[in-house]
Design an enzyme around this catalytic site. Structure first.
Site, PDB file in Angstrom:
ATOM      1  N   GLU A  10       0.732  -1.308  -0.586  1.00 31.07           N
ATOM      2  CA  GLU A  10      -0.369   0.087   0.216  1.00 31.07           C
ATOM      3  C   GLU A  10       0.750   1.626  -0.145  1.00 31.07           C
ATOM      4  O   GLU A  10      -0.140   2.148  -0.136  1.00 31.07           O
ATOM      5  CB  GLU A  10      -1.220   0.200   0.933  1.00 31.07           C
ATOM      6  N   TYR A  70      -6.975   6.773   4.216  1.00 27.32           N
ATOM      7  CA  TYR A  70      -6.633   5.102   2.841  1.00 27.32           C
ATOM      8  C   TYR A  70      -5.964   4.306   3.188  1.00 27.32           C
ATOM      9  O   TYR A  70      -6.008   2.949   3.480  1.00 27.32           O
ATOM     10  CB  TYR A  70      -6.531   6.200   1.889  1.00 27.32           C
ATOM     11  N   ASP A  96      -9.065   5.895  -2.525  1.00 31.81           N
ATOM     12  CA  ASP A  96      -8.243   6.364  -3.441  1.00 31.81           C
ATOM     13  C   ASP A  96      -8.535   6.923  -4.642  1.00 31.81           C
ATOM     14  O   ASP A  96      -9.905   6.796  -4.713  1.00 31.81           O
ATOM     15  CB  ASP A  96      -7.485   5.523  -3.452  1.00 31.81           C
TER      16      ASP A  96
END
Length: 356
Positions: free
Chosen positions: A44, A125, A143
């Site tokens: 991520e 996020y 996102d």
């Protein structure tokens, strides 16, 4: 059935259709094979501002070099930057390194959103993605891909300004993952499905609506206005940068680099020096090149120098802070895109200076 009841039923069917579509069509990605907290966290962070196709080889090399959070925490920062070199946004690598040390010191990974938000480099996020994908917690994500899907499905506009628009989308995302969870759909499936849909079918231009599992409930599609969502925002603001560097070569395949100091832009990376070299070197000329690095438009003037005598090799490095002679072909240091592109221009204009 009332209209509201029909809408709720259609929405619940859309949740199921999206999950089924994802299980059939999901791409094979290395971090999906073993969605541990460590692997999901690394992926991520790498995927921030970077496309999947670019991340895959970096992720595999990074995990090979640092297979665990303990290995990452124990590594020198220079090794971490070297493994990251070329991926850009180097603050991400430095944050990963600091975060790994904090996690190891604590003896465990954070287990909730509040804990992850205290980790360097982790925002709303990323915290939601880690918790939902690795731990199946019903946490929201937002996102660019998810924004596009949700804004189209609900025809969300920017009424009230950008802040109100973002709050509306976060509310929609929370409602989506929680409703799916209540319907027995795992949060890891729901959130990855939203991301996957935005990355594959629900593209910015010419979305493939005929293949979309949410086509029947998409308000933008019903309005034939898919490309109007997400609503346009202000153009990206570029930072104009002009820099001059001095590229010194010894004619035997080596170049002189220095490490950028803490507090400088691209701190920790090795690059050509902005300091004039010692007198006595042969100046071959200069190259101007335009570069785009993250949000920066760079005009880089590269002055090319050559060491004429063996006795000048040592003198050439005098006055350079934290300097080192390294092979052009294989520096073995953490170098960024600016140096690589500058070298490419020098090879084209002054191939003789590179050496064999």
């Amino acid at each position: 059935m009332s209209k509201s009841g029909a809408n709720i039923a259609a929405f619940r069917q859309g949740l199921k259709d999206l999950a089924d579509w994802f299980e059939r069509q999901k791409r094979v990605l290395p971090w999906r094979d073993e969605p541990s907290l460590y692997r999901v966290w690394i992926s991520e962070i790498m995927l921030q501002q970077t496309q999947v196709v670019t991340v895959i080889p970096y992720f595999e090399r990074f995990l090979k070099a640092f297979p665990s959070v303990e290995a990452l925490a124990a590594a020198p920062e220079e090794d971490v930057l070297r493994a990251w070199a070329g991926l850009g946004y180097y603050s991400r690598a430095r944050n990963l390194h600091r975060a790994a040390q904090r996690i190891v010191a604590a003896g465990r990974f954070p287990g909730d959103r509040a804990g992850w938000l205290e980790i360097p480099g982790v925002g709303e996020y990323t915290a939601g993605a880690i918790l939902s994908i690795a731990l199946d917690q019903p946490e929201a994500i937002l996102d660019g891909n998810v924004e596009r899907v949700l804004s189209r499905v609900w025809a969300a506009d920017r009424a009230g300004g950008d802040a109100a628009y973002k709050q509306r989308l976060w509310k929609l995302s929370r409602g989506w993952v929680r409703a799916s969870h209540e319907s027995g759909i795992r949060p890891s499936v729901t959130n990855q499905a939203l991301m996957e849909l935005g990355a594959t079918l629900c593209s910015p231009r010419k979305p493939k609506c005929l293949l979309c599992p949410l086509a029947s409930i998409c308000r933008a599609r019903k309005q034939d206005a898919q490309e109007n969502y997400p609503p346009r925002k202000k153009p990206k603001e570029w930072i104009e940068v002009r820099e001059e560097v001095h590229c010194v070569f010894d004619g035997r395949g080596r170049m002189l680099l220095h490490r950028r100091a803490k507090g400088q832009w691209r701190a920790g990376l090795w690059d050509f020096s902005e300091t004039l070299p010692s007198p006595g070197l042969e100046r071959l000329g200069a190259i101007e090149r335009k570069l785009v690095v993250t949000r920066h438009k760079i005009t880089r003037i590269a002055h090319v120098w050559r060491v004429r005598k063996e006795s000048e090799v040592l003198r050439a490095s005098e006055g350079f802070h934290d300097s080192r002679w390294v092979l052009v072909a294989e520096p073995g240091l953490a170098v960024g895109a600016s140096l690589k592109k500058t070298l490419q221009s020098i090879r084209e204009s002054y191939p003789e200076v590179i050496g064999k």
